[in-house]
Design a protein around this motif. Sequence first.
Motif, short mmCIF file in Angstrom:
data_model
loop_
_atom_site.label_atom_id
_atom_site.label_comp_id
_atom_site.label_asym_id
_atom_site.label_seq_id
_atom_site.Cartn_x
_atom_site.Cartn_y
_atom_site.Cartn_z
N PHE A 173 0.81 -1.22 0.00
CA PHE A 173 0.00 0.00 0.00
C PHE A 173 0.84 1.27 0.00
CE2 PHE A 173 0.74 -1.16 4.44
CZ PHE A 173 1.26 0.02 4.95
N LEU A 174 2.16 1.14 0.08
CA LEU A 174 2.99 2.31 0.34
C LEU A 174 2.96 3.32 -0.81
CD1 LEU A 174 4.69 3.38 2.63
CD2 LEU A 174 6.72 2.36 1.56
N SER A 175 2.90 2.86 -2.04
CA SER A 175 2.85 3.80 -3.17
C SER A 175 1.59 4.65 -3.13
CB SER A 175 2.92 3.04 -4.49
OG SER A 175 4.19 2.42 -4.64
N ASP A 176 0.45 4.01 -2.81
CA ASP A 176 -0.81 4.76 -2.71
C ASP A 176 -0.76 5.75 -1.56
OD1 ASP A 176 -1.87 3.42 -4.85
OD2 ASP A 176 -2.95 1.95 -3.64
N ASP A 180 -1.03 9.86 -1.66
CA ASP A 180 -2.04 10.52 -0.83
C ASP A 180 -1.46 11.69 -0.05
OD1 ASP A 180 -4.13 11.22 0.86
OD2 ASP A 180 -4.28 9.27 1.84
N VAL A 181 -0.27 11.50 0.55
CA VAL A 181 0.29 12.53 1.44
C VAL A 181 1.33 13.40 0.74
CG1 VAL A 181 -0.16 11.17 3.50
CG2 VAL A 181 2.09 11.00 2.39
N GLY A 182 1.55 13.18 -0.53
CA GLY A 182 2.53 13.98 -1.26
C GLY A 182 3.95 13.65 -0.88
N ALA A 183 4.24 12.36 -0.82
CA ALA A 183 5.57 11.91 -0.41
C ALA A 183 6.31 11.28 -1.58
CB ALA A 183 5.45 10.90 0.73
N ARG A 255 9.11 12.05 12.17
CA ARG A 255 9.09 13.31 12.89
C ARG A 255 7.75 13.45 13.61
NH1 ARG A 255 12.62 17.26 11.43
NH2 ARG A 255 11.08 18.78 12.16
N LYS A 256 7.75 14.02 14.81
CA LYS A 256 6.51 14.11 15.57
C LYS A 256 5.45 14.95 14.86
CE LYS A 256 7.81 13.04 20.29
NZ LYS A 256 7.89 13.50 21.70
N ASP A 257 5.89 15.96 14.11
CA ASP A 257 4.91 16.81 13.43
C ASP A 257 4.21 16.11 12.28
OD1 ASP A 257 7.75 17.24 12.52
OD2 ASP A 257 6.72 18.18 10.85
N LEU A 258 4.70 14.94 11.89
CA LEU A 258 4.08 14.18 10.81
C LEU A 258 3.25 13.01 11.30
CD1 LEU A 258 7.05 13.98 8.25
CD2 LEU A 258 5.04 15.50 8.16
N ALA A 259 3.33 12.69 12.59
CA ALA A 259 2.74 11.45 13.10
C ALA A 259 1.23 11.39 12.87
CB ALA A 259 3.06 11.28 14.58
N THR A 260 0.51 12.44 13.23
CA THR A 260 -0.95 12.43 13.08
C THR A 260 -1.35 12.23 11.63
OG1 THR A 260 -1.23 13.83 15.02
CG2 THR A 260 -3.06 13.74 13.47
N ARG A 261 -0.69 12.95 10.74
CA ARG A 261 -1.00 12.88 9.30
C ARG A 261 -0.71 11.49 8.73
NH1 ARG A 261 1.93 16.83 4.89
NH2 ARG A 261 0.88 16.07 3.00
N LEU A 262 0.42 10.92 9.10
CA LEU A 262 0.79 9.61 8.57
C LEU A 262 -0.07 8.51 9.17
CD1 LEU A 262 4.67 9.93 8.37
CD2 LEU A 262 3.03 9.96 6.49
N LEU A 263 -0.41 8.60 10.45
CA LEU A 263 -1.26 7.59 11.06
C LEU A 263 -2.66 7.62 10.43
CD1 LEU A 263 -0.19 7.89 14.79
CD2 LEU A 263 0.09 5.87 13.33
N ALA A 264 -3.15 8.81 10.12
CA ALA A 264 -4.46 8.92 9.46
C ALA A 264 -4.40 8.29 8.06
CB ALA A 264 -4.88 10.38 9.36
N ALA A 265 -3.31 8.54 7.34
CA ALA A 265 -3.14 7.95 6.01
C ALA A 265 -3.01 6.43 6.10
CB ALA A 265 -1.91 8.55 5.33
N LEU A 266 -2.34 5.95 7.14
CA LEU A 266 -2.22 4.51 7.33
C LEU A 266 -3.58 3.87 7.59
CD1 LEU A 266 1.09 4.46 9.36
CD2 LEU A 266 0.64 3.08 7.32
N GLN A 267 -4.44 4.55 8.30
CA GLN A 267 -5.80 4.04 8.50
C GLN A 267 -6.53 3.87 7.17
OE1 GLN A 267 -7.99 6.51 11.33
NE2 GLN A 267 -8.11 4.73 12.65
N ARG A 268 -6.29 4.80 6.27
CA ARG A 268 -6.97 4.75 4.98
C ARG A 268 -6.40 3.67 4.06
NH1 ARG A 268 -6.51 10.42 5.75
NH2 ARG A 268 -4.74 10.60 4.30
N HIS A 269 -5.12 3.40 4.17
CA HIS A 269 -4.47 2.58 3.15
C HIS A 269 -3.96 1.21 3.61
CE1 HIS A 269 -4.51 5.73 0.10
NE2 HIS A 269 -4.17 6.58 1.04
N SER A 270 -3.74 1.01 4.91
CA SER A 270 -3.11 -0.24 5.33
C SER A 270 -4.10 -1.39 5.43
CB SER A 270 -2.38 -0.07 6.67
OG SER A 270 -3.28 0.31 7.70
N GLY A 271 -5.37 -1.05 5.51
CA GLY A 271 -6.46 -2.03 5.42
C GLY A 271 -6.38 -3.17 6.37
#
Length: 271
Positions: A173-176, A180-183, A255-271
């Motif tokens: 799921f990492l490419s998706d 999603d997060v512009g990475a 980085r701590k400033d990215l944790a909330t954003r990445l965890l939310a994206a993981l909820q959407r994509h890690s299934g």
Amino acid sequence: MIDGAFARWLAARAGQALLDLRAELGFADTGALKSAGDKVSHDLIRTELAKWRPGDAVLSEEDEGSRLAWAAEVNAEAVSRLAADRVWIIDPLDGTREFAEEGRSDWAVHVALWARSAPSPHGLVAGAVGLPAQHRVLGTDYPPAYPPMTVEAATAGTRVIRLAASRSRPPVFLSDLAEDVGAKLVPMGSAGAKIAAVVTGEVDAYIHAGGQYEWDSAAPVAVATATGLHASRIDGSALRYNEADPRLPDLLVCRKDLATRLLAALQRHSG
């Protein structure tokens, strides 16, 4: 020698032994080099732990039966570590594939100490990640400064998040997620090298969800959290070590400033 300094010394000793072995054997027979590397580093670390920390238990990737969960069948080593107050969690050679490739420096030595009395959920009180081919050791005794922001992050406008990704087994799921997060994905070798890259600011995050064990992340997580970075399971729950089942299949270090954003994206994509 205090535990953090001891971990650093031990990772450095094992790392030098691995560099010497590389120079001695060369790269013609990669299978032999991998096997010899695992053994040389494991034997050295086990010998020094027996000499300097004889009362502590050890969990090493190269221990016989290390991947087995302790359950009904009696496993003396597992019983010993589960009852112990202090357990060294060791990966003698993280990234054997990269170690056996000439010119690659993205492999590592992991030395971590878990303690029952630790205040943190993960229980890690000391650790060091040796990066022998990079001629450096990152340790909890002198944790690196919090990594600087990227040029993209420091400049008003869009931010490009750099995600360390496995060269050979990135989560499907990492490419998706990256889109999603512009990475952008930055392929690297061992888990230790990838988390070290987050610690030093070469990348912003590392996500893994393809199956790992405690020794794959214990030392890097110890250093990352000592540095002030976020480290958790991909569902946001705490990483825990010295468990009956040594499998620890997923993690997020960022980085701590990215944790909330990445965890939310993981909820959407890690299934």
